[in-house]
Write a protein that holds these residues in place. Sequence first.
Motif: not given
Length: 92
Positions: A47-53
């Motif tokens: 989620a962090d890598a996808a910018g969703e966090l």
Amino acid sequence: MFRYRTGCAWRDLPVEFGPWQTVWKRHHRFSLDGTWDRILTALQARADAAGELDWTVSVDSSISRVHQHGATAARAPDRAGDGTTRPEGRAG
């Protein structure tokens, strides 16, 4: 996860999850061996890598009160000389 979301008891799990004892045993085993920690870490990383966090943290400044029976506990006199008191029968 259903149990944590709904707050139901283990025995009240829907039948589609299987016998509650089996579900509990698996959950307990996963908790002890770190499986849940690894799953959470992997999901957070994705989620962090996808910018969703969003890592913003909100801290609540609630006040906790002592239990009503603890509020009137007897206190020992200040024998330590440091301005503190201790419950009766307790060494400092």
